[in-house]
Structures are given as structure tokens and as C-alpha cells.
Design a protein around this motif. Sequence first.
Motif, PDB file in Angstrom:
ATOM      1  N   GLU A 284     111.783 -35.667   3.312  1.00  0.00           N
ATOM      2  CA  GLU A 284     111.619 -36.541   4.492  1.00  0.00           C
ATOM      3  C   GLU A 284     111.931 -35.951   5.807  1.00  0.00           C
ATOM      4  N   ASP A 285     113.197 -35.390   6.118  1.00  0.00           N
ATOM      5  CA  ASP A 285     113.507 -34.683   7.078  1.00  0.00           C
ATOM      6  C   ASP A 285     112.326 -33.758   7.795  1.00  0.00           C
ATOM      7  N   LYS A 286     112.000 -33.073   6.583  1.00  0.00           N
ATOM      8  CA  LYS A 286     110.909 -31.749   6.913  1.00  0.00           C
ATOM      9  C   LYS A 286     109.502 -32.469   7.420  1.00  0.00           C
ATOM     10  N   ASP A 287     109.316 -33.556   6.756  1.00  0.00           N
ATOM     11  CA  ASP A 287     107.844 -34.304   7.230  1.00  0.00           C
ATOM     12  C   ASP A 287     108.095 -34.645   8.586  1.00  0.00           C
ATOM     13  N   LEU A 288     109.350 -35.157   9.281  1.00  0.00           N
ATOM     14  CA  LEU A 288     109.532 -35.644  10.270  1.00  0.00           C
ATOM     15  C   LEU A 288     109.665 -34.453  11.434  1.00  0.00           C
ATOM     16  N   LEU A 289     110.354 -33.297  11.039  1.00  0.00           N
ATOM     17  CA  LEU A 289     110.081 -32.283  11.801  1.00  0.00           C
ATOM     18  C   LEU A 289     108.770 -31.786  12.055  1.00  0.00           C
ATOM     19  N   LEU A 290     108.134 -31.903  11.191  1.00  0.00           N
ATOM     20  CA  LEU A 290     106.438 -31.309  11.114  1.00  0.00           C
ATOM     21  C   LEU A 290     105.727 -32.230  12.054  1.00  0.00           C
ATOM     22  N   ASP A 291     106.100 -33.507  12.066  1.00  0.00           N
ATOM     23  CA  ASP A 291     105.408 -34.428  12.969  1.00  0.00           C
ATOM     24  C   ASP A 291     105.755 -33.968  14.660  1.00  0.00           C
ATOM     25  N   ARG A 292     106.891 -33.524  14.727  1.00  0.00           N
ATOM     26  CA  ARG A 292     107.396 -33.309  16.066  1.00  0.00           C
ATOM     27  C   ARG A 292     106.727 -32.012  16.408  1.00  0.00           C
ATOM     28  N   LEU A 293     106.567 -30.932  15.441  1.00  0.00           N
ATOM     29  CA  LEU A 293     105.859 -29.700  15.653  1.00  0.00           C
ATOM     30  C   LEU A 293     104.612 -29.825  15.891  1.00  0.00           C
ATOM     31  N   HIS A 294     103.800 -30.702  15.249  1.00  0.00           N
ATOM     32  CA  HIS A 294     102.505 -30.921  15.457  1.00  0.00           C
ATOM     33  C   HIS A 294     102.281 -31.622  16.875  1.00  0.00           C
ATOM     34  N   GLN A 295     103.201 -32.393  17.447  1.00  0.00           N
ATOM     35  CA  GLN A 295     102.903 -33.005  18.629  1.00  0.00           C
ATOM     36  C   GLN A 295     103.196 -31.710  19.966  1.00  0.00           C
ATOM     37  N   GLU A 296     104.355 -31.083  19.539  1.00  0.00           N
ATOM     38  CA  GLU A 296     104.689 -29.906  20.498  1.00  0.00           C
ATOM     39  C   GLU A 296     103.724 -28.734  20.762  1.00  0.00           C
ATOM     40  N   TYR A 297     103.276 -28.634  19.282  1.00  0.00           N
ATOM     41  CA  TYR A 297     102.129 -27.192  19.228  1.00  0.00           C
ATOM     42  C   TYR A 297     101.034 -27.950  18.508  1.00  0.00           C
ATOM     43  N   PRO A 298     100.176 -28.885  19.089  1.00  0.00           N
ATOM     44  CA  PRO A 298      99.051 -29.554  18.621  1.00  0.00           C
ATOM     45  C   PRO A 298      97.965 -28.432  18.011  1.00  0.00           C
ATOM     46  N   GLN A 299      97.438 -28.611  16.859  1.00  0.00           N
ATOM     47  CA  GLN A 299      96.524 -27.820  16.218  1.00  0.00           C
ATOM     48  C   GLN A 299      95.168 -27.703  17.118  1.00  0.00           C
ATOM     49  N   LYS A 300      94.643 -26.593  17.195  1.00  0.00           N
ATOM     50  CA  LYS A 300      93.308 -26.080  18.199  1.00  0.00           C
ATOM     51  C   LYS A 300      92.212 -26.265  17.379  1.00  0.00           C
ATOM     52  N   ARG A 301      92.198 -26.329  16.167  1.00  0.00           N
ATOM     53  CA  ARG A 301      91.035 -26.459  15.397  1.00  0.00           C
ATOM     54  C   ARG A 301      91.227 -27.282  14.074  1.00  0.00           C
TER      55      ARG A 301
END
Length: 301
Positions: A284-301
Motif C-alpha cells: 500500500e505504501d509502495k503504491d502511494l509512492l508510485l503515485d507521487r513518482l508518476h506525478q513528479e516524473y510523468p510518463q512521456k509515452r
Amino acid sequence: MDFLPAPLRGVIASLLLALNTIVCCTPLFVVAIFKLCLLFPAAQRLTDWLMSHIHEAWISNNKAWMKLVRNTRWHLSGLEGLDYQHSYLITSNHQSWVDIMVLQYVLNRRIRPLKFFLKQELIWVPVIGLAWWALGFPFMKRYSKAYLAKHPEKKGKDLETTQRTCDKFRNNPVGIFNFVEGTRFTESKHAEQNSPFRHLLKPKAGGIAFVLDAMGDQLEAIVNVTIHYPDGRPGYWDLLCGNVREVVAHFEEIKIPAQFIGSNYDQDGEYRLEFQQWINRLWEDKDLLLDRLHQEYPQKR
């Protein structure tokens, strides 16, 4: 080699990987023969030391061709506390076979080379079985539930066998690796599982519990790794072609709860439930961290 077409970079990297493997396996197998023949402790220590350094050299050479085909931008955090003289259990979310190369790239010579638990039967695989054995990969013996139903006297014997195998790590630091999800993330697997997580598959607690059952008292900590690829999940060919432009990896060192050391996951139902709940909280914590990483480093494709 950015000026070269991606497919040509991929061919060159493939050749370099193959050459590196041949060059490193040749002395590895020579040392392995000495390890088989010279059974006294001093010789075993020397051969183990040599093979560990050959393993690290193979990883370092792979890092060289990875840098050659693409100057990847690395966003790394949480590595400060790792110690080469300690033993760790490493786990990570799993998106691609590139994950293994990323972990080796970042962790090489920060901790000991990563090793995987392997089924005992795999030691007989030609050539590669010898390489795994020579590099000290731990082989485990697991009995199926059907077999144990017919042979109840074998209960617990698989863990005893694995613990004996792991005794060689008692005075030798080691990095044991396990993908908790058990397989790579895809949208179809995510939907099929009806996973409660946005970016992850459901964790399978059994594999990591088996490692703790076998050698928990030898481990300094669990290193919980979260990997994000802003360019989207890469395939191995993307890595070879130099198409992995950016990698984000967060490392978290987690102390192993005392109640999870010296227990038996297969035979203790209360412990099994508590351990599964603990792993789910980590996810659950890892999923929340990935949410933040997706926002901070958005996918480019």
C-alpha cells in the motif's frame, strides 16, 4: 553512441553482452573446478572470493555498455545506509526484465552481488546450473502440498534443507533477491487479479517469507525498492537499443520485525496471516509512492 540508429545500438550491445558473458564465464568455470576439487576451508574461501569478484566484474562490464548506448538519467534515493559488509533481502516492484539490470547497475559494489533462491532441480541445467552453483546461488528443495499429504513425515524438511544451504552465508555477507509480485506487471494481469493497487500486482508473501524462515537471523534488513520508468515500461530490447532515457529508483531499508524471524510460514497459520498483512501494508505504501513518482516524473509515452 547516440548518433547511431537504435537497432544498430541494440546489435552492438547484444554482442558486448555476449562477449562479456563468455569472457567472465571462462575464468568462473576454471575457478569452479578448483572449488569442486579443493574442499579444504582456505581454498573454499579463496574460490568464493574470486567468483564473487568475477560476478561483480560481469556487472561492471554490463554497466559500461549500458552507458555506451545511452547516458541514462538516474534519479536515486535512499542508498546512504547500505553497507557492503552486511547481508540484505532485496525486493522490488516488477515491471520488466530491465528491473534486474537496473538493480545490478545501482547496487553493484554497494552490497554483495544479488542472488536468487532457485529450485534444487535447476542445478542440473547444463552450463548455467554450474554458473549458479559457482556463484553461490542458494538452491532450495520444496515439496508440493500433494506430496506432503502422502508423506507427512517430510513436513519442514524443505526448510531444513534450505537452511543448511544458507549456512554458508553465516559469516559471508550476501544479497538475496525476490520479486514479491512473482511476475511482471501488465494491465491484463492487473485486471485479471482485480488488484486493489493502482500500479502493482498483488504481493505473494510466501517467497519472501521462505527467505526469512531460512536465513532471517543472518539478514541486516529488507531493502524495499520502488522503480519507475518515466518513458514507460521498457523491454529488454529497449535497454539494448539505448531507449531507456530515465530511471527513478527509491531504496528503503526496513528492519525485519522480530516476530518474523525463526517462524515457519507454511506451518504457522497465525504467523502467515500476520506476515501477509504486513506485506500488504508495505505494498500500500509502495503504491502511494508510485503515485507521487508518476506525478513528479510523468510518463512521456
